[in-house]
Design an enzyme around this catalytic site. Structure first.
Site: not given
Ligand code: PMT
Length: 397
Positions: A207-208
């Site tokens: 993810g980020n």
């Protein structure tokens, strides 16, 4: 704003001295301005200054002890088209959130039938305190519009979020409320927000750091202007409810693409603020991957570019806006993305500029149009950045 009635509520914070400027700005626009001050605010700015600039007597107490006359908070509450409480201290915020009516301002708040805006201002730790957050959330839930505190130097000498929104920006919000409130009426706006999570196994993902704040603030701004909004959101703790909002929650880039494909054709405007993962694991396992070797590799495959897809099928009548998050050679990369994805506008934010990008409540954006003309804005609260972006788009629609 000619003839519009604005009731200002002034509470006892240092930013009260700036309200003289706000009154002048509002009067210049033709608004009729009356003011209520809490007794504490009179230590920060003289009621005489406020009365002189507003050209109305200032109301402070329920009754005037000298001549026994009564100030009717019910009449005051019925008078305005808009009640703006600015600056709003943590103390009065708590009272408003819990229905106290222990002074003229708080009693008038309970009597007011018009829309209410608040501009909180306090020290950064008070602003970040869970109690303050909950009180603001509670008022939002009651339909109060919050002009969020800004990031910057505070009276205490500390630097952080807590500064009252500047009078010029408050004026913009008030003008939008009166003039632009419905300037996106009849428009359908598709917004993407948040990160995507690309599954590795049932407990892990790629993810980020995107929080969704930028995309959600854009959705709020479009809703305020009367648009119908479809918000396709990756995993985010942000919440938004509105009768004209369709909130579609997704997890991965593939799910986001599927939803965008269903919606884009019927929309007039697209603003893609999501931080979509460029790659996903080639295979996701259904069982948790066990720790065995000292090293492991995950094979990644490219995700589809959702924005590029929307650009490739874009009709003449549609306006498409993308974001570019860059770390180096920012303008050149953003210009290249705008052209390659067939965008009408790209919003550049860079991680090189402090206070910009992921997670934070502020952002500094640079807009690049089809002619590669660059328009840069100051570092501002994301809610104000969203207003700037929508205002710019509107001028090009
Ligand atoms: O959510 P916040 O914490 O508030 O942070 C806001 C933000 C930093 C996420 C936001 O302001 C922002 O910059 N969003 C875009 C981030 C990004 O992924 O930029 P990019 O340069 O990699 O992508 C360019 C554009 O293509 C973006 O509009 C993106 O949504 C889109 N894209 C990218 C890859 C992909 N597979 N599909 C896409 O649609």
């Amino acid at each position: 704003m000619r003839g519009k009635r604005v009731l200002l509520g002034i509470t006892g914070g240092i930013a009260a001295y700036k309200i003289a400027g706000l009154i002048r700005l509002l009067r210049k626009e033709g608004a009729d301005v009356k003011c209520i001050m809490t007794p504490a605010s009179c230590d920060f700015i003289s009621p005489l200054t406020i009365a002189t600039l507003s050209e109305h007597p200032v109301q402070i107490e329920f009754w005037d002890r000298r001549n026994g006359s009564w100030t009717n908070h019910v009449d005051l509450g019925l008078w305005p088209d808009l009640f703006l409480i600015t600056p709003l201290t943590a103390n009065t915020l708590a009272k408003l959130a819990h229905g106290y009516a222990d002074n003229l301002l708080t009693a008038t708040y309970l009597s007011a039938r018009c829309p209410v805006m608040i501009a909180p201002a306090m020290d950064l730790d008070m602003y970040a305190h869970l109690t303050t957050t909950e009180n603001l959330e509670r008022l939002r839930g009651h339909g109060v519009r919050v002009l969020e505190a800004q990031y910057g130097e505070l009276a205490s000498g500390l630097v952080g979020q807590g500064r009252m929104m500047e009078p010029e920006d408050q004026l913009k919000e008030v003008k939008n409320f009166f003039q632009g409130a419905h300037d996106l009426e009849g428009k359908r706006v598709l917004i993407t927000a948040g990160p995507t999570y690309e599954k590795i196994d049932p407990v892990r993902f790629i993810g980020n750091h995107s929080s969704g704040k930028m995309g959600y603030r854009l959705a709020e701004s479009a809703l305020r202007r009367g648009a119908e909004v479809i918000l396709v959101s990756g995993p985010s703790a942000q919440r938004l409810e509105h009768p004209a909002l369709q909130l579609i929650r997704v997890e991965s880039a593939l799910e986001m693409l599927e939803e965008v494909k269903k919606q884009w054709e019927q929309c007039d405007l697209g603003i893609f603020a999501a931080a979509v993962a460029d790659y996903r694991p080639a295979e996701a396992t259904d069982q948790k991957i066990k720790k065995k070797e000292d090293e492991m590799s995950i094979r990644l495959v490219k995700n589809p570019d959702i924005l590029a897809w929307a650009g490739s099928v874009k009709k003449e009548s549609q306006f498409l806006v993308g974001f570019a998050l860059e770390t180096n050679d920012a303008v050149r990369h953003a210009e290249e993305k705008r052209a390659r994805k067939n965008l009408d506008l790209i919003v550049l934010n860079t991680l090189e500029e402090a206070g910009s990008g992921f997670q934070v409540d502020t952002n500094r954006v640079h807009l690049i149009d089809r002619n590669n003309k660059l328009t840069s804005f100051e570092l501002k609260e994301k809610s104000v950045v969203a207003e700037d972006i929508i205002e710019f788009i509107k001028s090009r629609l």
